[in-house]
Write a protein that holds these residues in place. Sequence first.
Motif, PDB file in Angstrom:
ATOM      1  N   UNK A 182       0.610  -1.518   0.212  1.00 23.41           N
ATOM      2  CA  UNK A 182      -0.130  -0.034  -0.014  1.00 23.41           C
ATOM      3  C   UNK A 182       0.906   1.491  -0.055  1.00 23.41           C
ATOM      4  N   UNK A 183      -0.032   2.401  -0.173  1.00 25.41           N
ATOM      5  CA  UNK A 183       0.917   3.534  -0.193  1.00 25.41           C
ATOM      6  C   UNK A 183       1.492   4.078   1.141  1.00 25.41           C
ATOM      7  N   UNK A 184       0.824   3.665   2.512  1.00 25.48           N
ATOM      8  CA  UNK A 184       1.454   3.859   3.536  1.00 25.48           C
ATOM      9  C   UNK A 184       2.046   2.583   3.933  1.00 25.48           C
ATOM     10  N   UNK A 185       3.038   2.599   4.659  1.00 24.94           N
ATOM     11  CA  UNK A 185       3.822   1.354   4.909  1.00 24.94           C
ATOM     12  C   UNK A 185       3.413   0.491   5.858  1.00 24.94           C
ATOM     13  N   UNK A 186       2.583   0.844   6.704  1.00 16.31           N
ATOM     14  CA  UNK A 186       1.975   0.350   7.896  1.00 16.31           C
ATOM     15  C   UNK A 186       2.963  -0.811   8.599  1.00 16.31           C
ATOM     16  N   UNK A 205       9.217  -6.900  11.705  1.00 18.09           N
ATOM     17  CA  UNK A 205       7.816  -6.588  10.741  1.00 18.09           C
ATOM     18  C   UNK A 205       7.617  -7.636   9.578  1.00 18.09           C
ATOM     19  N   UNK A 206       8.677  -7.996   9.085  1.00 15.27           N
ATOM     20  CA  UNK A 206       8.291  -9.176   8.027  1.00 15.27           C
ATOM     21  C   UNK A 206       7.916 -10.258   8.415  1.00 15.27           C
ATOM     22  N   UNK A 207       8.680 -10.731   9.538  1.00 15.49           N
ATOM     23  CA  UNK A 207       8.208 -12.072  10.087  1.00 15.49           C
ATOM     24  C   UNK A 207       6.671 -12.202  10.669  1.00 15.49           C
ATOM     25  N   UNK A 208       6.111 -11.194  10.935  1.00 24.32           N
ATOM     26  CA  UNK A 208       5.031 -11.149  11.723  1.00 24.32           C
ATOM     27  C   UNK A 208       3.754 -11.331  10.608  1.00 24.32           C
ATOM     28  N   UNK A 209       4.134 -11.056   9.467  1.00 20.02           N
ATOM     29  CA  UNK A 209       3.043 -11.575   8.387  1.00 20.02           C
ATOM     30  C   UNK A 209       2.711 -12.970   8.320  1.00 20.02           C
ATOM     31  N   UNK A 210       3.341 -13.771   9.233  1.00 21.77           N
ATOM     32  CA  UNK A 210       3.294 -15.134   9.254  1.00 21.77           C
ATOM     33  C   UNK A 210       2.887 -15.479  10.535  1.00 21.77           C
ATOM     34  N   UNK A 220       8.043  -3.320   3.155  1.00 24.13           N
ATOM     35  CA  UNK A 220       6.487  -3.625   2.869  1.00 24.13           C
ATOM     36  C   UNK A 220       6.447  -4.639   2.064  1.00 24.13           C
ATOM     37  N   UNK A 221       7.358  -4.274   1.048  1.00 27.57           N
ATOM     38  CA  UNK A 221       7.287  -5.501  -0.408  1.00 27.57           C
ATOM     39  C   UNK A 221       7.721  -6.717   0.388  1.00 27.57           C
ATOM     40  N   UNK A 222       8.656  -6.862   1.128  1.00 33.61           N
ATOM     41  CA  UNK A 222       9.330  -8.178   1.617  1.00 33.61           C
ATOM     42  C   UNK A 222       8.228  -8.689   2.361  1.00 33.61           C
ATOM     43  N   UNK A 223       7.304  -8.018   3.389  1.00 36.51           N
ATOM     44  CA  UNK A 223       6.446  -8.405   3.912  1.00 36.51           C
ATOM     45  C   UNK A 223       5.330  -9.032   3.278  1.00 36.51           C
ATOM     46  N   UNK A 224       5.100  -8.545   1.987  1.00 35.93           N
ATOM     47  CA  UNK A 224       3.967  -8.812   1.117  1.00 35.93           C
ATOM     48  C   UNK A 224       4.474 -10.436   0.353  1.00 35.93           C
ATOM     49  N   UNK A 225       5.993 -10.523   0.266  1.00 37.84           N
ATOM     50  CA  UNK A 225       6.575 -11.580  -0.515  1.00 37.84           C
ATOM     51  C   UNK A 225       6.668 -12.507   0.487  1.00 37.84           C
ATOM     52  N   UNK A 226       6.727 -12.751   1.919  1.00 38.63           N
ATOM     53  CA  UNK A 226       7.500 -13.666   2.586  1.00 38.63           C
ATOM     54  C   UNK A 226       6.362 -14.815   2.731  1.00 38.63           C
ATOM     55  N   UNK A 227       5.262 -14.527   2.163  1.00 40.48           N
ATOM     56  CA  UNK A 227       4.291 -15.837   2.082  1.00 40.48           C
ATOM     57  C   UNK A 227       4.303 -16.477   0.894  1.00 40.48           C
ATOM     58  N   UNK A 277       2.042   2.366  -4.911  1.00 38.99           N
ATOM     59  CA  UNK A 277       3.175   2.093  -3.910  1.00 38.99           C
ATOM     60  C   UNK A 277       4.222   3.305  -4.082  1.00 38.99           C
ATOM     61  N   UNK A 278       4.294   4.113  -4.696  1.00 40.07           N
ATOM     62  CA  UNK A 278       5.269   5.092  -4.727  1.00 40.07           C
ATOM     63  C   UNK A 278       4.530   6.501  -4.419  1.00 40.07           C
TER      64      UNK A 278
END
Length: 223
Positions: A88-92, A102-107, A150-157, A167-168
Amino acid sequence: MIEFRGVALTYPGPPPVEALKPCELLVRRGEFVTIVGPSGSGKSTFLNVAGLLDSPTAGSYLLDGIDTGRLPDRARTALRGRRIGFVFQSFHLLPHRSALENVSLAMLYTSVPRARRLVRAREALEQVGLARRAGAVPGRLSGGERQRVAIARALVGRPSLLLCDEPTGNLDSENAASVLTLLDELHTAGMTVMVITHDAEVAARGLRTVTVRDGRLGERTPA
């Protein structure tokens, strides 16, 4: 990958709002598609339907050949978690957690053990070129680096589809270029990427551009 067959979405009233009119769309695996349109045109509604956040009120939406309208809510949620990554536009990002956390919490709510989650999070950060910044909290990262997290978090799954909404939008030109280069690299590696944008330069990165106006989908070939 994505197939809309007469998909439409009407929000109940009064009065009812026909946010997305009956439309057809086919996105093949590995494509890079940009979505453009003025404010209020239906882009967000399109994203919500494509991302399984909203269910269409008419037509059928097939994701990887699965008729999503036939799935119960829990199965739809599971399918979204397995197949779709969101940016998303905001990184959250959580401000007091490291990039790795932050990335690992996505799982967190998956069956993946914690040690394995951390390994996969490191791999995702490496994939976006941020392995060396794994221990940094968001406040010590540039805007472009935060969006890469944020993109890594989206990709981790390990999704098959990456959906990006402006996104920009919060980035300066240098960081925006860096993020767009990363999306190009992900696409080149085989990822299916869809980017919603109001920026003509971003839209031109897509191999195809879908237009949304007054809830109707159209298509144009980028110059």
